[in-house]
Design an enzyme around this catalytic site. Structure first.
Site, short mmCIF file in Angstrom:
data_model
loop_
_atom_site.label_atom_id
_atom_site.label_comp_id
_atom_site.label_asym_id
_atom_site.label_seq_id
_atom_site.Cartn_x
_atom_site.Cartn_y
_atom_site.Cartn_z
N ASP A 23 0.88 -1.16 0.00
CA ASP A 23 0.00 0.00 0.00
C ASP A 23 0.92 1.22 0.00
OD1 ASP A 23 -2.07 1.80 0.06
OD2 ASP A 23 -3.13 0.86 1.73
C1 BGC Z 1 -4.93 3.40 0.21
C2 BGC Z 1 -5.03 2.47 -0.97
C3 BGC Z 1 -4.81 3.25 -2.24
C4 BGC Z 1 -3.47 3.93 -2.17
C5 BGC Z 1 -3.15 4.77 -3.40
C6 BGC Z 1 -3.66 4.23 0.19
O1 BGC Z 1 -3.69 5.20 1.18
O2 BGC Z 1 -5.00 2.65 1.41
O3 BGC Z 1 -6.27 1.85 -1.00
O4 BGC Z 1 -4.92 2.40 -3.34
O5 BGC Z 1 -3.45 4.81 -1.06
O6 BGC Z 1 -3.93 5.91 -3.45
#
Ligand code: BGC
Length: 756
Positions: free
Chosen positions: A230
């Site tokens: 993530d």
């Molecule tokens: C989120 C993800 C997301 C990623 C990119 C993170 O903060 O948990 O779900 O895909 O950011 O934006």
């Protein structure tokens, strides 16, 4: 055929290390001299959030216009795999048009409790439903030659301290509830990539966790794509690569890559580990490159229309007293509430879409019926605005029916933080009560990402749950209200009466960085049903403007051997006067005394469409996994021998037909015998009686018990055996040998030798 091994053999160590982290916020690095293209990834899950400049992962800055489809909290209620695949395919088409190789989503995390700020992005409290819908989403996206990234793996069920939280859950809870959703999504969806979550499990960050990344995900489930962190979840790049984490996102600077290359040179990270990760990434990069359609475009209006249809298929009619719905175009109707003109149609955070257009219920009602409007509340504040409420009540008093559009403001639920409570804002509650006093015919249309408490339920006649229904939610709401579409969604989660009823209540969001999932496998309806608690709306509940009859349940066998399968069929008849769709649910229930189990568990569902009077047969196939629980001793699934029921229902609490089935042939589970085993365990081993009898007699002597024991009365000996049954074998030394030395180890070995 491109030879990835050969390409990797021509890469420098620095180029390889570079492939394992992003080029920038949204792109993977390319290597021009070897023809490796850069690839763009982007959020997800229910629309495309492609940012051209000013990138961020919380959607604070603008992205390109894209169609905003209903969120997972809504689409899960469709229980419709084909619909989910269709949405996925549209997302894939939009990715092709924007040259995006992987769209981040779907999220297969379980809704452990209603307060998780991100529940709107997840499907269900039930792992079977969640896994099936996530798999369908993935299949749809990938049918367009674009990858999906299944997220957030795993046990990421709250936003509070999501980046540092240490989750602890017992093995059955992990396997049967939290991982099972991902397992189905991986096995049936075959995602190109899987995104790890921010949190730790048992003290180990998911981005550095070989148990989950290697053993379970790749080893047990056969995942063959690449893993990605993530955004910002990587703590140590080196530890991550060692644990099977392939791609660190986003870009972390040149030193980060250099550090990895140096570690490989020093032999700290085996070069084979890096090569494997690079190959997995290149496999996907080229898979997209080979499938990319440079001239792709999509029809925004068509996607908008289909988004609206999906919202209508997903909405749940929770209550409809006296058949107040559907409305007639002749009714004098008032739409009341800000969300009638500015619908809340999506959640906040990284999934936020720059919608191509937004259709409100007021827009949609034009040309269908004449409705008047009062704003009623302002969702930027929870304060009561007396004039807004008075104006709304006056309008309601002057109308046949008042339709209230209420819900949770964006500031109440979002990625990044959890909800504080389960109530609507005070000003909306005051509005509902005031309108209900002015007019007895009140319909509530809800826009929310997660269940709410509804203490005002008896003030209103009907409730239509639209969830966060995407950009065309207003069109869908009007179609449902006026009966142009017959409601057919069912709840993918329980509405408890109040927050404190929820099983996670005592342990959510945990203390400091520790969250203990003490409710174990008893999540959602598994808990409420076992406790025989009243709920507001049960899992699987949803009304229709028609009615359905269930009949003729048949199972192909009443006895099933482990390893076999059994087919089940049931006839469903539309007994009303309108065409409609029914979601038929299959639950399995254990009827024997065995391991602790939920009352019943969802193991199948089908959605069918029926004309008035029409009957269709719905069929399911069950395998032994459907009866199994996760047995830690075997590190695997185990279906106990015994009697089970197959319950077919219109909801988890509306079972319409049941059939019994006996499972046979499972190898008995033998717990290893030790001196801590109980006397009961030893006596249960077939053939142990001659060994155990003298000892039991010794016990009787030492306690002065005989069959006619006057103090114990009738059944004395059996009662005595019950009382000592749970004593560990080593206590025989004190009680059975009359002071003589006793070889307890030898005794255990002698009984153990009888097994097998
Ligand atoms: C989120 C993800 C997301 C990623 C990119 C993170 O903060 O948990 O779900 O895909 O950011 O934006």
């Amino acid at each position: 055929m491109r030879n990835i091994d050969e390409i990797v053999s021509r890469m420098t160590l620095e180029e390889k290390a570079g492939m394992l982290s992003g080029a920038d916020f949204w792109r993977l690095k390319g290597v021009e001299r070897l023809g490796i293209p850069m690839m763009t990834v982007t959020d997800g899950p229910h629309g495309l959030r492609k940012q051209d400049d000013r990138p961020d992962h919380l959607a604070l800055n603008e992205s390109v216009p894209a169609v905003c489809f209903p969120s997972a909290c809504a689409t899960a209620c469709s229980f419709d795999r084909r619909l989910m695949e269709d949405i996925g395919a549209m997302l894939g088409d939009e990715c092709q048009a924007e040259n995006v190789g992987v769209i981040l989503g779907p999220g297969a995390n379980i809704k452990r409790g209603p307060l998780c700020g991100r529940n709107f992005e997840y499907f269900s409290e039930d792992p079977y439903l969640s896994g099936e819908m996530a798999a369908a989403h993935i299949r749809g996206v990938q049918s367009r030659g674009v990858g999906a990234s299944l997220k957030h793996y795993a046990l990421n069920n709250q936003e509070t301290r999501r980046m540092s939280l240490n989750v602890r859950a017992d093995e059955r809870a992990r396997r049967e509830i939290y991982l099972s959703s991902f397992e189905t999504a991986v096995k049936k969806g075959k995602p190109w990539t899987v995104m790890c979550s921010y949190n730790k499990i048992d003290g180990v960050y998911m981005s550095e966790n070989p148990l989950y990344l290697e053993k379970i995900l790749r080893g047990e489930w056969g995942f063959d794509g690449f893993t990605v962190t993530d955004w910002g979840a990587c703590c140590s790049h080196i530890a991550g690569v060692m644990a099977g984490m392939d791609l660190q996102m986003p870009y972390a600077g040149p030193l980060n890559d250099q550090e990895l290359a140096d570690a490989a040179r020093r032999g700290v990270v085996p070069i084979e580990k890096i090569d494997e990760a690079v190959k997995r990434i290149l496999d996907i990069v080229f898979r997209y490159a080979d499938n990319h359609k440079p001239d792709a475009s999509y029809d925004k209006d068509d996607h908008d229309r289909r988004s609206g249809r999906a919202a209508a298929e997903s909405a749940v009619l929770l209550k409809n007293d006296g058949g107040i719905l559907p409305l007639s175009a002749q009714n004098k109707v008032a739409f009341i509430g800000q969300y009638a003109v500015e619908p809340r149609y999506q959640g906040s955070g990284s999934s936020r879409i720059n919608a191509t257009r937004i259709t409100s219920a007021m827009d949609a009602a034009k040309g269908i019926a004449s409705v008047s409007y009062a704003r009623g509340f302002d969702d930027s504040t929870a304060e009561n605005a007396a004039e807004l409420i008075a104006e709304a009540a006056a309008l309601a008093a002057d109308s046949d029916t008042a339709v209230l559009f209420v819900g949770l403001p964006g500031s109440f639920e979002s990625e990044g933080f959890d909800r504080a409570h389960m109530r609507l804002p005070d000003n909306q509650i005051a509005l509902i009560r005031a309108v209900a006093r002015a007019n007895p015919r009140v319909v509530v249309v809800l826009h929310n990402g997660s269940p709410i408490e509804v203490p005002w339920i008896n003030d209103v006649q009907a409730m239509l749950e639209m969830y966060l229904g995407g950009q065309a939610v207003g069109a869908a709401a009007v179609d449902l209200l006026y009966g142009r579409v017959n409601p057919s969604g069912k709840l993918a989660e329980t509405f408890p009466v109040k927050l404190s009823d929820n099983p996670s209540y005592l342990n959510f969001p945990g203390d400091g960085d520790d969250a203990f999932y003490r409710e174990s496998i008893y999540v959602g309806y598994r808990y409420y049903d076992k406790k025989e608690m009243d709920v507001r709306f049960p899992f699987g509940h949803g009304l229709s403007y028609t009615s359905f009859k269930y009949s003729n349940l048949k199972a192909s066998a009443s006895v099933m051997n482990v390893g076999d399968s059994v087919s089940v069929s049931v006839d469903i008849t539309n007994t009303g006067s309108r065409a409609g769709k029914e979601i038929v649910q299959l639950y399995v229930r254990s009827k024997h005394n065995g391991i602790s189990r939920p009352e019943r568990e969802l193991r199948g569902f089908e959605k069918i469409s029926l004309e008035p009077g029409e009957t269709k047969t719905v069929s399911f196939t069950l395998t032994s996994r459907d009866y199994a629980y996760y047995e830690a001793q075997l590190d695997g699934w185990y279906a106990e021998n015994g009697l089970y029921a197959i319950d077919i229902g219109a909801s988890s609490r509306d079972i319409r037909a049941s059939a019994d089935i006996t499972i046979e042939g499972a190898k008995p589970l033998i717990r290893p015998l030790t001196t801590d085993s109980t006397l009961r365990d030893l006596m249960a081993v077939p053939g142990s009686e001659p060994i155990m009898k003298p000892l039991m007699d010794g016990m009787r002597r030492s306690f002065g018990v005989d069959a006619d024991n006057a103090a114990m009365g009738e059944g004395a000996d059996q009662m005595f055996l019950n009382m000592i049954g749970d004593m560990p074998v080593h206590t025989l030394r004190s009680f059975a040998s009359g002071g003589e030395p006793l070889d307890v180890e030898g005794l255990v070995a002698a009984v153990a030798s009888l097994i097998n």
